[in-house]
Design a protein around this motif. Structure first.
Motif, PDB file in Angstrom:
ATOM      1  N   UNK A  34      81.170  17.810  36.869  1.00  0.00           N
ATOM      2  CA  UNK A  34      81.117  18.626  35.648  1.00  0.00           C
ATOM      3  C   UNK A  34      82.491  18.752  35.027  1.00  0.00           C
ATOM      4  N   UNK A  35      83.517  18.988  35.848  1.00  0.00           N
ATOM      5  CA  UNK A  35      84.842  19.274  35.291  1.00  0.00           C
ATOM      6  C   UNK A  35      85.691  18.025  35.027  1.00  0.00           C
ATOM      7  N   UNK A  36      85.194  16.829  35.434  1.00  0.00           N
ATOM      8  CA  UNK A  36      85.901  15.609  35.048  1.00  0.00           C
ATOM      9  C   UNK A  36      85.253  14.948  33.834  1.00  0.00           C
ATOM     10  N   UNK A  37      84.140  15.545  33.388  1.00  0.00           N
ATOM     11  CA  UNK A  37      83.454  15.037  32.202  1.00  0.00           C
ATOM     12  C   UNK A  37      83.936  15.799  30.981  1.00  0.00           C
ATOM     13  N   UNK A  38      84.237  15.099  29.898  1.00  0.00           N
ATOM     14  CA  UNK A  38      84.756  15.750  28.697  1.00  0.00           C
ATOM     15  C   UNK A  38      83.685  16.487  27.914  1.00  0.00           C
ATOM     16  N   UNK A  39      84.145  17.378  27.029  1.00  0.00           N
ATOM     17  CA  UNK A  39      83.232  18.127  26.169  1.00  0.00           C
ATOM     18  C   UNK A  39      82.461  17.168  25.275  1.00  0.00           C
ATOM     19  N   UNK A  40      81.154  17.438  25.093  1.00  0.00           N
ATOM     20  CA  UNK A  40      80.241  16.622  24.280  1.00  0.00           C
ATOM     21  C   UNK A  40      80.002  15.252  24.893  1.00  0.00           C
ATOM     22  N   UNK A  41      80.292  15.112  26.179  1.00  0.00           N
ATOM     23  CA  UNK A  41      80.052  13.840  26.863  1.00  0.00           C
ATOM     24  C   UNK A  41      78.896  13.987  27.852  1.00  0.00           C
ATOM     25  N   UNK A  42      78.363  12.838  28.248  1.00  0.00           N
ATOM     26  CA  UNK A  42      77.309  12.784  29.264  1.00  0.00           C
ATOM     27  C   UNK A  42      77.938  12.244  30.540  1.00  0.00           C
ATOM     28  N   UNK A  43      77.718  12.944  31.656  1.00  0.00           N
ATOM     29  CA  UNK A  43      78.363  12.541  32.913  1.00  0.00           C
ATOM     30  C   UNK A  43      77.699  11.318  33.518  1.00  0.00           C
ATOM     31  N   UNK A  44      78.376  10.711  34.467  1.00  0.00           N
ATOM     32  CA  UNK A  44      77.776   9.690  35.308  1.00  0.00           C
ATOM     33  C   UNK A  44      76.730  10.343  36.217  1.00  0.00           C
ATOM     34  N   UNK A  45      75.744   9.599  36.694  1.00  0.00           N
ATOM     35  CA  UNK A  45      74.788  10.170  37.662  1.00  0.00           C
ATOM     36  C   UNK A  45      75.519  10.540  38.962  1.00  0.00           C
ATOM     37  N   UNK A  46      75.100  11.634  39.562  1.00  0.00           N
ATOM     38  CA  UNK A  46      75.696  12.063  40.817  1.00  0.00           C
ATOM     39  C   UNK A  46      74.584  12.606  41.719  1.00  0.00           C
ATOM     40  N   UNK A  47      74.682  12.298  43.003  1.00  0.00           N
ATOM     41  CA  UNK A  47      73.632  12.689  43.945  1.00  0.00           C
ATOM     42  C   UNK A  47      74.069  13.920  44.737  1.00  0.00           C
ATOM     43  N   UNK A  48      73.118  14.821  45.007  1.00  0.00           N
ATOM     44  CA  UNK A  48      73.336  15.978  45.887  1.00  0.00           C
ATOM     45  C   UNK A  48      72.115  16.144  46.781  1.00  0.00           C
ATOM     46  N   UNK A  49      72.106  17.163  47.578  1.00  0.00           N
ATOM     47  CA  UNK A  49      70.952  17.425  48.446  1.00  0.00           C
ATOM     48  C   UNK A  49      69.696  17.744  47.645  1.00  0.00           C
ATOM     49  N   UNK A  50      69.875  18.080  46.357  1.00  0.00           N
ATOM     50  CA  UNK A  50      68.736  18.467  45.528  1.00  0.00           C
ATOM     51  C   UNK A  50      68.119  17.281  44.785  1.00  0.00           C
ATOM     52  N   UNK A  51      68.854  16.175  44.708  1.00  0.00           N
ATOM     53  CA  UNK A  51      68.380  15.004  43.976  1.00  0.00           C
ATOM     54  C   UNK A  51      69.515  14.379  43.191  1.00  0.00           C
ATOM     55  N   UNK A  52      69.157  13.718  42.052  1.00  0.00           N
ATOM     56  CA  UNK A  52      70.148  13.054  41.213  1.00  0.00           C
ATOM     57  C   UNK A  52      70.335  13.859  39.923  1.00  0.00           C
ATOM     58  N   UNK A  53      71.604  14.005  39.500  1.00  0.00           N
ATOM     59  CA  UNK A  53      71.935  14.857  38.359  1.00  0.00           C
ATOM     60  C   UNK A  53      72.710  14.069  37.311  1.00  0.00           C
ATOM     61  N   UNK A  54      72.459  14.429  36.034  1.00  0.00           N
ATOM     62  CA  UNK A  54      73.395  14.092  34.963  1.00  0.00           C
ATOM     63  C   UNK A  54      73.644  15.383  34.176  1.00  0.00           C
ATOM     64  N   UNK A  55      74.852  15.475  33.583  1.00  0.00           N
ATOM     65  CA  UNK A  55      75.240  16.703  32.879  1.00  0.00           C
ATOM     66  C   UNK A  55      75.678  16.378  31.464  1.00  0.00           C
TER      67      UNK A  55
END
Length: 630
Positions: free
Chosen positions: A327-348
Motif C-alpha cells: 500500500x505504501x510503496x504504491x503512488x496516489x491514484x495508482x493501482x498496486x501490483x498483486x500481492x498474496x496474504x493468508x486471506x488471498x490475493x489483493x490489489x489496491x
C-alpha cells in the motif's frame, strides 16, 4: 476468596450471604465479638472452631494484590485502606466458619466425587475444555493454597451452597403480590394546587430588638468561621521548577526523543479488491488499469469471486506487513501490483492521501522546557526537603530557612478552613492543597510544623501566627442577611397561616377558583398525572407533599397544608388512575424475591451469631498489617 475461580460453584446466594455478614460486621463493629483471646496462630474462633491467621492473611493478601493490580498503585498495608481490607478478610473468614459450624451440626458434607467433578469443571483449570493439571497447580501456587487445603475449602463451599440454596428455594412469592405492588407503583394522580407564594406576603419593617432576637435564635446560621494568619513553605516539582533553567540542547534532544508525539502520520483512503487466486486477481487489475471504476470491478467479473473493501484514514502499520508494504510503496491514484496474504490475493487503488504533519519545535519548546525543569525538580526534591528539615531543626525560622535555600515563603492572612478570606475571595494560593489547610487549622499557634508530605510527593511545613476563633456575627456585620432571613421566615409563616385559612374555607364548599377570585395573589397550578416515584423538585413539590397527595382520596382536599420551596399550598386530588394489570412483571417479581431472600439470609445470619459465639484475636491480626508480612 477464590470467587473468580468459583463461578460455577458458589451461587449468588453464597455471595449475598457473605455480603450480608460483611455489612453486619461493618455496622455492628468487630468490637461486639471481641471476648477472650484465641491462640497466637488463630485470628478468630467460631464456637471454638479456629479461623487460622494463615486463612485471613491469605484472603487479605489476595484482596490487596487484586486491588493493586486493578489500580496499578501500591497500597499501604498500615494505612486506612489496608485496615479495611483486613477487616473485610476477617469478616469473610468468620462468615464461612459460621455456616461451616452449622453444617457440621446438621451432619452435612459433600462427597469426594462431587468435589473432584466441580474442580474439573472450573474454567481457570482447563485447556481446550479439558482439566489441566499444570493450570491447576499454577493457580494454587499463585493463590497460596496447597492442593488438600483447596479441596477442603471447595468441599466447604459446596456444603455451604447446599444450605444457602435450601433457604433460597424456600422463597416462593404469590403473583398477586407483584400485581398489587405494580398497581401501587404505577398509580397516577392529577392534582390541583392553590398556592400562597411566599413572595406575595408583605411584612412590616422590624425594629432592631426583633432582629436581635432573630439573630439570637438563629445564631448557628450567622457565624463567622475561624480565621488563621501565618506562613508556609511548599516544595513541589512545579514550584521548584520555576527556578530551574534548562539548556537549549536538552530541549532539542527531548523534542527529537518525543518526535512521534508531535507527528500525525500520513493517512490514505485505499480501495482493495480481494480474490481467491492470482488467476482471478489479474483480470481485475487489467480492468482497473483500463479505467474501470475500482469498486464496480467485482460486479463486472462475477465469475472471479471478487470482493471490494474501502479503508479510510489508513495509517502505516494498520495492515499486515506484506499488505502494508504494498500500500505504501504504491503512488496516489495508482493501482498496486498483486500481492498474496493468508486471506488471498489483493490489489489496491490509492484514492487519496493526507501527508504526515509534524508540530514545529518552536510551538512546543516552552512545554518541553517546562517538562525538563519539572523532571529535574522532582529529582532534587528529596535533597531539598532534607535540607529544609535541617534548617528548621537548627532553630531557624521559616523565613530564614526560605532565604537560605532560595525558597519563597507563602504568607497567608485571615484564611478560613476553605481557603477563603473575609472578602469571600480565595486568600491562599491554589498550590495549598486541602490536606495542608486541614493541618494548618489543627495546629497550635507560634510553632513550626514538622515537614510533611502529600500523596503526590509535595513537601510542606507551616507556622500559624494568629488564630481568630469562630464566633457569631454581630447585628451590624450581617444586618442585610439577618433582615432577609427574618423576612423569609415571616413570609413563610404568614403564608402557611393564609393557606390554613384557605383550607378551612375550601372545606365549606368554596372552589379554588372562588378563593382565588377574592385574592389575586394566589396561584392555581395543575400537577400531573404523576406517579409515586416522581422527582419532587421537577413537579415543584417536596417528598413530604408527594406522600400527602397519595394519602388523599379522589376528589378530596388534603387535610394539611403543603409547605413547598416557594409557596404554601392546599391540594385537591382530581383524578386517580390505577392501571389494569393481568400478570406481574417478571423483573418486579425477581426484585421482590431478591429482597425476601436477603431478609431471610439476614435473619439466618443473626441466628447463627446468637447460636455460635465469635472471638477475635486483635494482637494476631495487627501483625498482618506489618510491612514485612508476606
Amino acid at each position: 476468596m477464590l470467587q473468580a475461580l468459583r463461578n460455577q460453584v458458589s451461587s449468588w446466594v453464597v455471595r449475598a450471604f457473605l455480603l450480608l455478614l460483611v455489612l453486619s460486621f461493618a455496622v455492628w463493629g468487630i468490637g461486639d465479638v471481641f471476648f477472650g483471646t484465641p491462640g497466637g496462630n488463630v485470628a478468630a474462633e467460631v464456637d471454638g472452631q479456629p479461623v487460622s491467621l494463615i486463612e485471613v492473611n491469605r484472603d487479605f493478601t489476595n484482596n490487596l494484590r487484586q486491588l493493586q493490580e486493578q489500580y496499578g498503585a501500591a497500597i499501604d498495608r498500615e494505612g486506612p485502606l489496608g485496615a479495611q481490607l483486613l477487616n473485610d478478610a476477617l469478616a469473610q473468614s468468620v462468615a464461612r466458619r459460621l455456616v461451616e459450624v452449622h453444617a457440621s451440626d446438621l451432619n452435612l458434607s459433600t462427597d469426594d466425587e462431587t468435589v473432584a467433578e466441580t474442580i474439573r469443571t472450573i474454567p481457570a483449570f482447563q485447556v481446550a475444555g479439558q482439566f489441566s493439571r499444570p493450570n491447576f497447580d499454577f493457580a494454587l501456587q499463585r493463590l497460596g493454597f496447597s492442593e488438600q487445603d483447596f479441596i477442603e475449602d471447595m468441599r466447604a463451599d459446596l456444603t455451604r451452597d447446599r444450605i444457602l440454596r435450601s433457604l433460597e428455594d424456600s422463597v416462593r412469592l404469590p403473583e398477586d403480590l407483584g400485581i398489587v405492588l405494580e398497581k401501587h407503583r404505577n398509580e397516577e394522580r392529577l392534582v390541583t394546587l392553590l398556592e400562597v407564594p411566599y413572595a406575595s406576603i408583605e411584612v412590616s419593617e422590624p425594629d432592631e430588638a426583633t432582629l436581635a432576637a432573630y439573630l439570637e435564635e438563629n445564631s448557628d446560621s450567622f457565624r463567622a468561621p475561624e480565621y488563621r494568619t501565618g506562613a508556609m513553605l511548599i516544595l513541589s516539582p512545579d514550584i521548584v521548577a520555576d527556578d530551574i533553567t534548562v539548556d537549549e540542547r536538552e530541549v532539542r534532544a527531548l523534542y527529537d526523543e518525543r518526535r512521534s508525539q508531535f507527528s500525525v502520520p500520513a493517512r490514505r483512503t485505499v480501495g482493495q479488491i480481494l480474490a481467491p487466486s492470482r488467476e482471478a486477481v489479474e483480470p481485475a487489475r487489467r480492468e482497473a488499469l483500463a479505467g474501470a471504476e475500482f469498486e464496480e470491478i467485482p460486479d463486472r467479473l462475477p465469475e472471479n469471486n471478487l470482493s471490494f473493501t474501502e479503508f479510510e484514514d489508513l495509517r502505516p502499520g494498520d495492515l499486515p506487513e506484506v499488505l502494508d508494504t504494498m500500500v505504501w510503496q504504491t503512488g496516489t491514484d495508482e493501482i498496486s501490483q498483486p500481492v498474496e496474504s493468508d486471506f488471498g490475493w489483493h490489489i489496491f487503488e490509492i484514492a487519496d492521501e493526507v501527508p504526515e504533519t509534524v508540530t514545529p519545535f518552536d510551538e512546543v519548546r516552552e512545554q518541553l522546557a517546562r517538562d525538563l525543569a519539572v523532571g529535574k525538580a522532582t529529582d532534587q526534591l528529596p535533597d531539598l526537603a532534607a535540607a529544609l528539615d535541617d534548617e528548621i531543626a537548627a532553630g531557624n525560622s521559616l523565613e530564614e530557612a526560605g532565604d537560605s535555600l532560595d525558597l519563597s515563603v507563602i504568607q497567608f492572612e485571615s484564611v478560613d478552613p476553605s481557603g477563603m478570606g473575609k472578602n469571600q475571595n480565595r486568600a491562599i494560593p491554589t498550590d495549598v492543597q486541602p490536606e495542608m489547610l486541614q493541618g494548618i487549622f489543627s495546629a497550635p499557634a507560634d510553632e513550626v510544623s514538622l515537614l510533611e508530605e502529600t500523596a503526590d510527593g509535595t513537601y510542606y511545613l507551616y507556622r500559624v501566627d494568629t488564630i481568630e476563633p469562630e464566633r457569631p456575627y454581630t447585628h451590624e456585620e450581617k444586618r442585610a442577611e439577618i433582615l432577609a432571613g427574618w423576612e423569609a421566615q415571616q413570609q413563610r409563616s404568614m403564608a402557611v397561616e393564609e393557606a390554613q385559612s384557605l383550607l378551612t374555607r375550601a372545606g365549606e364548599v368554596a372552589t379554588f377558583e372562588d378563593l382565588r377570585a377574592s385574592n389575586q395573589s394566589l396561584a392555581i397550578r395543575e400537577v400531573g398525572p404523576m406517579q409515586r416515584d416522581v422527582a419532587p423538585s421537577s413537579a415543584g413539590l417536596t417528598a413530604e407533599s408527594v406522600g400527602t397527595i397519595f394519602d388523599t382520596p379522589t376528589g378530596s382536599i388534603a387535610e394539611s397544608v403543603l409547605e413547598l420551596a416557594d409557596s404554601a399550598a392546599i391540594v385537591r386530588v382530581d383524578t386517580v388512575e390505577i392501571p389494569e394489570i393481568g400478570s406481574a412483571d417478571p423483573e418486579l417479581m425477581s426484585e421482590l424475591s431478591q429482597q425476601f431472600r436477603n431478609d431471610l439470609l439476614a435473619q439466618y445470619e443473626q441466628a447463627l451469631r446468637r447460636r455460635y459465639p465469635v472471638s477475635v484475636n486483635q494482637a494476631a491480626l495487627a501483625n498482618i498489617l506489618q510491612p514485612n508480612n508476606p
